[in-house]
Design a protein around this motif. Structure first.
Motif, PDB file in Angstrom:
ATOM      1  N   PHE A  35      -2.242 -22.999 -19.011  1.00  0.00           N
ATOM      2  CA  PHE A  35      -2.509 -24.334 -18.462  1.00  0.00           C
ATOM      3  C   PHE A  35      -3.187 -24.293 -17.091  1.00  0.00           C
ATOM      4  CE2 PHE A  35       1.230 -25.038 -21.275  1.00  0.00           C
ATOM      5  CZ  PHE A  35       0.639 -25.932 -22.151  1.00  0.00           C
ATOM      6  N   ALA A  36      -3.504 -23.095 -16.639  1.00  0.00           N
ATOM      7  CA  ALA A  36      -4.007 -22.951 -15.265  1.00  0.00           C
ATOM      8  C   ALA A  36      -5.272 -23.772 -15.014  1.00  0.00           C
ATOM      9  CB  ALA A  36      -4.264 -21.476 -14.964  1.00  0.00           C
ATOM     10  N   ASP A  37      -6.133 -23.877 -16.014  1.00  0.00           N
ATOM     11  CA  ASP A  37      -7.429 -24.521 -15.780  1.00  0.00           C
ATOM     12  C   ASP A  37      -7.411 -26.043 -15.871  1.00  0.00           C
ATOM     13  OD1 ASP A  37      -8.507 -22.074 -15.390  1.00  0.00           O
ATOM     14  OD2 ASP A  37      -9.226 -21.845 -17.469  1.00  0.00           O
ATOM     15  N   ASP A  38      -6.431 -26.606 -16.574  1.00  0.00           N
ATOM     16  CA  ASP A  38      -6.502 -28.058 -16.803  1.00  0.00           C
ATOM     17  C   ASP A  38      -5.148 -28.752 -16.732  1.00  0.00           C
ATOM     18  OD1 ASP A  38      -5.474 -26.953 -19.120  1.00  0.00           O
ATOM     19  OD2 ASP A  38      -6.628 -28.216 -20.479  1.00  0.00           O
ATOM     20  N   ILE A  39      -4.278 -28.238 -15.862  1.00  0.00           N
ATOM     21  CA  ILE A  39      -2.919 -28.794 -15.795  1.00  0.00           C
ATOM     22  C   ILE A  39      -2.911 -30.296 -15.476  1.00  0.00           C
ATOM     23  CG2 ILE A  39      -2.593 -27.982 -13.380  1.00  0.00           C
ATOM     24  CD1 ILE A  39       0.170 -28.280 -16.054  1.00  0.00           C
ATOM     25  N   GLU A  40      -3.825 -30.732 -14.611  1.00  0.00           N
ATOM     26  CA  GLU A  40      -3.858 -32.168 -14.262  1.00  0.00           C
ATOM     27  C   GLU A  40      -4.164 -33.014 -15.500  1.00  0.00           C
ATOM     28  OE1 GLU A  40      -2.850 -33.511 -11.510  1.00  0.00           O
ATOM     29  OE2 GLU A  40      -2.634 -31.643 -10.371  1.00  0.00           O
ATOM     30  N   ASP A  41      -5.124 -32.553 -16.310  1.00  0.00           N
ATOM     31  CA  ASP A  41      -5.471 -33.279 -17.542  1.00  0.00           C
ATOM     32  C   ASP A  41      -4.295 -33.276 -18.519  1.00  0.00           C
ATOM     33  OD1 ASP A  41      -7.963 -33.645 -16.516  1.00  0.00           O
ATOM     34  OD2 ASP A  41      -8.901 -32.018 -17.660  1.00  0.00           O
ATOM     35  N   VAL A  42      -3.636 -32.134 -18.623  1.00  0.00           N
ATOM     36  CA  VAL A  42      -2.503 -31.999 -19.536  1.00  0.00           C
ATOM     37  C   VAL A  42      -1.404 -32.993 -19.144  1.00  0.00           C
ATOM     38  CG1 VAL A  42      -0.609 -30.443 -20.216  1.00  0.00           C
ATOM     39  CG2 VAL A  42      -2.963 -29.599 -20.161  1.00  0.00           C
ATOM     40  N   ILE A  43      -1.152 -33.088 -17.846  1.00  0.00           N
ATOM     41  CA  ILE A  43      -0.099 -33.993 -17.368  1.00  0.00           C
ATOM     42  C   ILE A  43      -0.509 -35.453 -17.555  1.00  0.00           C
ATOM     43  CG2 ILE A  43       1.093 -34.789 -15.268  1.00  0.00           C
ATOM     44  CD1 ILE A  43       1.364 -31.813 -14.484  1.00  0.00           C
ATOM     45  N   SER A  44      -1.775 -35.755 -17.330  1.00  0.00           N
ATOM     46  CA  SER A  44      -2.150 -37.168 -17.501  1.00  0.00           C
ATOM     47  C   SER A  44      -2.180 -37.567 -18.978  1.00  0.00           C
ATOM     48  CB  SER A  44      -3.454 -37.502 -16.760  1.00  0.00           C
ATOM     49  OG  SER A  44      -4.556 -37.021 -17.452  1.00  0.00           O
ATOM     50  N   ARG A  45      -2.554 -36.626 -19.857  1.00  0.00           N
ATOM     51  CA  ARG A  45      -2.481 -36.934 -21.298  1.00  0.00           C
ATOM     52  C   ARG A  45      -1.037 -37.172 -21.713  1.00  0.00           C
ATOM     53  NH1 ARG A  45      -6.780 -33.160 -22.073  1.00  0.00           N
ATOM     54  NH2 ARG A  45      -5.356 -31.407 -22.365  1.00  0.00           N
ATOM     55  N   ALA A  46      -0.119 -36.367 -21.169  1.00  0.00           N
ATOM     56  CA  ALA A  46       1.299 -36.534 -21.495  1.00  0.00           C
ATOM     57  C   ALA A  46       1.767 -37.927 -21.063  1.00  0.00           C
ATOM     58  CB  ALA A  46       2.127 -35.451 -20.819  1.00  0.00           C
ATOM     59  N   GLU A  97       5.039 -29.511  -6.812  1.00  0.00           N
ATOM     60  CA  GLU A  97       3.840 -30.366  -6.800  1.00  0.00           C
ATOM     61  C   GLU A  97       4.026 -31.648  -7.619  1.00  0.00           C
ATOM     62  OE1 GLU A  97       0.673 -26.652  -6.360  1.00  0.00           O
ATOM     63  OE2 GLU A  97       0.839 -27.710  -8.275  1.00  0.00           O
ATOM     64  N   LYS A  98       4.886 -31.575  -8.632  1.00  0.00           N
ATOM     65  CA  LYS A  98       5.091 -32.739  -9.525  1.00  0.00           C
ATOM     66  C   LYS A  98       6.564 -33.118  -9.590  1.00  0.00           C
ATOM     67  CE  LYS A  98       0.770 -32.483 -10.738  1.00  0.00           C
ATOM     68  NZ  LYS A  98      -0.197 -33.493 -10.257  1.00  0.00           N
ATOM     69  N   LYS A 105      -3.688 -24.388 -32.428  1.00  0.00           N
ATOM     70  CA  LYS A 105      -4.248 -24.626 -31.094  1.00  0.00           C
ATOM     71  C   LYS A 105      -3.125 -24.557 -30.051  1.00  0.00           C
ATOM     72  CE  LYS A 105      -8.091 -27.544 -32.503  1.00  0.00           C
ATOM     73  NZ  LYS A 105      -7.837 -28.577 -33.520  1.00  0.00           N
ATOM     74  N   ARG A 106      -3.474 -24.657 -28.790  1.00  0.00           N
ATOM     75  CA  ARG A 106      -2.480 -24.659 -27.722  1.00  0.00           C
ATOM     76  C   ARG A 106      -1.615 -25.922 -27.819  1.00  0.00           C
ATOM     77  NH1 ARG A 106      -4.357 -25.760 -21.608  1.00  0.00           N
ATOM     78  NH2 ARG A 106      -4.578 -27.819 -22.564  1.00  0.00           N
ATOM     79  N   ASN A 107      -0.337 -25.767 -27.626  1.00  0.00           N
ATOM     80  CA  ASN A 107       0.554 -26.931 -27.638  1.00  0.00           C
ATOM     81  C   ASN A 107       0.645 -27.530 -26.228  1.00  0.00           C
ATOM     82  OD1 ASN A 107       2.331 -28.803 -28.667  1.00  0.00           O
ATOM     83  ND2 ASN A 107       4.036 -27.380 -28.924  1.00  0.00           N
ATOM     84  N   GLU A 108       0.944 -28.817 -26.134  1.00  0.00           N
ATOM     85  CA  GLU A 108       1.134 -29.451 -24.832  1.00  0.00           C
ATOM     86  C   GLU A 108       2.040 -30.676 -24.980  1.00  0.00           C
ATOM     87  OE1 GLU A 108      -3.178 -30.344 -24.059  1.00  0.00           O
ATOM     88  OE2 GLU A 108      -2.429 -32.408 -23.964  1.00  0.00           O
ATOM     89  N   PRO A 109       2.637 -31.144 -23.878  1.00  0.00           N
ATOM     90  CA  PRO A 109       3.635 -32.227 -23.960  1.00  0.00           C
ATOM     91  C   PRO A 109       3.129 -33.517 -24.598  1.00  0.00           C
ATOM     92  CG  PRO A 109       3.773 -31.140 -21.829  1.00  0.00           C
ATOM     93  CD  PRO A 109       2.565 -30.566 -22.511  1.00  0.00           C
ATOM     94  N   SER A 110       1.818 -33.773 -24.566  1.00  0.00           N
ATOM     95  CA  SER A 110       1.316 -35.012 -25.170  1.00  0.00           C
ATOM     96  C   SER A 110       1.523 -35.038 -26.687  1.00  0.00           C
ATOM     97  CB  SER A 110      -0.177 -35.213 -24.853  1.00  0.00           C
ATOM     98  OG  SER A 110      -0.942 -34.217 -25.482  1.00  0.00           O
ATOM     99  N   HIS A 111       1.933 -33.903 -27.270  1.00  0.00           N
ATOM    100  CA  HIS A 111       2.184 -33.862 -28.714  1.00  0.00           C
ATOM    101  C   HIS A 111       3.603 -34.292 -29.094  1.00  0.00           C
ATOM    102  CE1 HIS A 111      -1.250 -30.710 -29.036  1.00  0.00           C
ATOM    103  NE2 HIS A 111      -1.709 -31.943 -29.083  1.00  0.00           N
TER     104      HIS A 111
END
Ligand SMILES: [Zn+2]
Length: 259
Positions: free
Chosen positions: A16-27, A54-55, A218-224
């Protein structure tokens, strides 16, 4: 608006290093209001705590030595957990447990480390996040020894049988963490869920792993998280709203989140 809590996610992982902000906003857009981030070992600790600071509010850290990180230097690793566990920001001791899948080389040590961390959790009145993989009997053997401690927690990535669920409940207030596996085609989990009340379920992604259908591979993320909630709702014949509301309440209660 539905509110969800992802009770098991490794957002501090390099994935998640490259797009953590996007991942969090999608969530956030999907209604995920909070995430629990379990610890693994000393190496990953700094990244976890950095993101937690930070969050604040959105991420909640836990600390623990993961069974797959129990190796020749387990004593040093365990001391590290003991030394910093009193930090008030931790909502749980985890993830802890036994993993007989990746390797059985340190399986005895895994049991010792698991028991010591259960005792630590009891002394701090914190719940535990349990990782159990191909080690059900070994896990229960340790829980038999610590039954008197009155520990609460969650069996993360639960995929066991109705009998295993019953045994888990015999140890006290243990919930089961349900993730992407419930959406997999040949999963027996939907059948088992029929006998598990929503009051005993937590939602989790285990991101970046265990991605639900249709994103499997694919990579999993909290928005799922809503995909998992939808499958549980379908299985139990109730509304997604009900799954969201009750599982969020379960998480707030177990981890004593201030939300
Ligand atoms: Zn995990």
């Amino acid at each position: 608006m539905k509110r969800y809590i992802d009770t098991h996610t490794h957002l501090y992982d390099a994935d998640f290093a490259d797009d953590i902000e996007d991942v969090i906003s999608r969530a956030g857009n999907e209604g995920v209001i909070s995430c629990i981030m379990p610890g693994i070992d000393m190496e990953s600790h700094r990244g976890l705590m950095k993101l937690a600071s930070e969050k604040p509010g959105f991420t909640h850290p836990a600390t623990g030595l993961h069974p797959t990180s129990v190796n020749a230097s387990w004593e040093r690793e365990l001391s590290f957990v003991y030394d910093n566990a009193a930090d008030k920001s931790y909502v749980a001791i985890g993830e802890i447990g036994i993993d007989g899948y990746w390797s059985r080389e340190f399986i005895e040590e895994q049991s010792v480390v698991f028991q010591k961390q259960l005792e630590l959790a009891a002394s701090l009145s914190l719940p535990v996040i349990i990782h159990s993989r191909e080690a059900t009997e070994e896990i229960f053997a340790v829980l038999d020894k610590t039954r008197h401690l009155g520990i609460q927690g969650v069996f993360h990535a639960f995929s066991g049988s109705p009998e295993t669920y019953k045994r888990i409940r015999s140890y006290g207030n243990f919930l089961v963490g349900i993730g992407g596996v419930v959406t997999y085609k040949n999963s027996k989990l939907p059948a088992t869920l029929a006998g598990i009340p929503i009051e005993h379920i937590l939602l989790e992604t285990d991101a970046p792993w265990l991605t639900p259908v249709p994103y499997r591979g694919k990579r999993n993320e909290p928005s799922h998280i809503p995909l998992i909630a939808a499958k549980i709702a379908e299985t139990k014949g109730c509304s997604i709203d009900e799954v969201a509301e009750i599982t969020t309440e379960n998480a707030i209660k177990l981890f004593r989140l201030k939300i």
